[in-house]
Design an enzyme around this catalytic site. Structure first.
Site, PDB file in Angstrom:
ATOM      1  N   PHE A  50       7.489   3.087   5.217  1.00  0.00           N
ATOM      2  CA  PHE A  50       6.365   2.342   5.805  1.00  0.00           C
ATOM      3  C   PHE A  50       6.197   2.573   7.300  1.00  0.00           C
ATOM      4  O   PHE A  50       5.232   2.121   7.892  1.00  0.00           O
ATOM      5  CB  PHE A  50       6.480   0.837   5.521  1.00  0.00           C
TER       6      PHE A  50
ATOM      7  N   ASP B 110       7.156   7.677  -0.715  1.00  0.00           N
ATOM      8  CA  ASP B 110       7.491   8.953  -0.103  1.00  0.00           C
ATOM      9  C   ASP B 110       6.905   8.993   1.305  1.00  0.00           C
ATOM     10  O   ASP B 110       6.119   8.131   1.686  1.00  0.00           O
ATOM     11  CB  ASP B 110       7.033  10.153  -0.947  1.00  0.00           C
TER      12      ASP B 110
ATOM     13  N   HIS C 103       2.118  -4.713  -3.935  1.00  0.00           N
ATOM     14  CA  HIS C 103       2.241  -3.788  -2.811  1.00  0.00           C
ATOM     15  C   HIS C 103       1.273  -4.195  -1.692  1.00  0.00           C
ATOM     16  O   HIS C 103       0.195  -4.749  -1.968  1.00  0.00           O
ATOM     17  CB  HIS C 103       1.915  -2.371  -3.297  1.00  0.00           C
TER      18      HIS C 103
END
Length: 218
Positions: free
Chosen positions: A69, A56, A176
């Site tokens: 990002f 988000d 991640h």
């Protein structure tokens, strides 16, 4: 809030968007109506070549610019983006001059979040509003034009698009880039050169990952 015309016939905009828009009218949310669909506006379905999925928008006012990002030009690099650039330097020997990834989007990198709105200081607060259906529909629409390269960082992105990648697509799944997980498989994965090698093998132009936004505007 004007809809991105190239995507406006997606079922999401008929079935889900009216209720989400009504809820947003009563809130002071980020990144705001002018940037909420920036990822779709910059990368129409027929231009999409690569998919990078975030979670988000950044919940700090002035940071988010509507691309996963990515941050506004004047914003210091967030920790995950610092790690993305560190991996790019190891992979390609260079990285962008700032955190605005609009130059990726203009080259066909679809930088979608699974939720396109957030409240200041409240990460994930709109995650269950139904935004995730837009991400899946948009990716499926882009797949109709050509094979895609998927860069799926972390379990959230991998789960959100589960079942969509096809045998003809490239799929790069790693940890991640967050400082909490980057050393568990993100560092050393070389996603940028792998995507460009795949694009070249298909006779397509590679992505200029390190092009700075200021240079792209000239």
């Amino acid at each position: 809030m004007s809809l991105p015309q190239a995507w406006a016939d997606l079922a999401f905009f008929r079935d889900d968007w009216p209720a989400i828009a009504a809820r947003l009218r009563d809130q002071d949310w980020l990144p705001g109506p002018e940037r909420v669909f920036a990822a779709l506006a910059l990368t129409p379905p027929e231009a999409a070549r690569v998919v990078i999925l975030g979670q988000d928008p950044y919940p700090t006012p002035g940071h988010a610019n509507g691309l996963a990002f990515s941050v506004t030009l004047e914003t210091p690099l967030p920790r995950s983006l610092k790690n993305i650039y560190a991996e790019m330097r190891d992979d390609l020997g260079t990285a962008p001059a700032n955190g605005d990834l609009g130059h990726w989007a203009r080259q066909g990198v679809l930088l979608l979040n699974t939720s396109l709105s957030v409240l200041p200081g409240q990460a994930g607060v709109h995650a269950k509003w139904g935004w995730d259906r837009l991400a899946r529909q948009a990716v499926a629409r882009a797949q109709a034009a050509r094979p895609l390269a998927f860069i799926l960082w972390g379990a959230h992105a991998q789960k959100a698009l589960a079942g969509l990648p096809r045998p003809q697509d490239l799929v790069i799944e790693t940890a991640h880039p967050s400082p909490l997980s980057a050393r568990r498989g993100f560092f050393g994965s070389r996603p940028f050169s792998r995507v460009n090698d795949w694009l070249r093998a298909r006779g397509d132009m590679p992505i200029d990952w390190a092009l700075s936004e200021s240079a792209a505007a000239r």
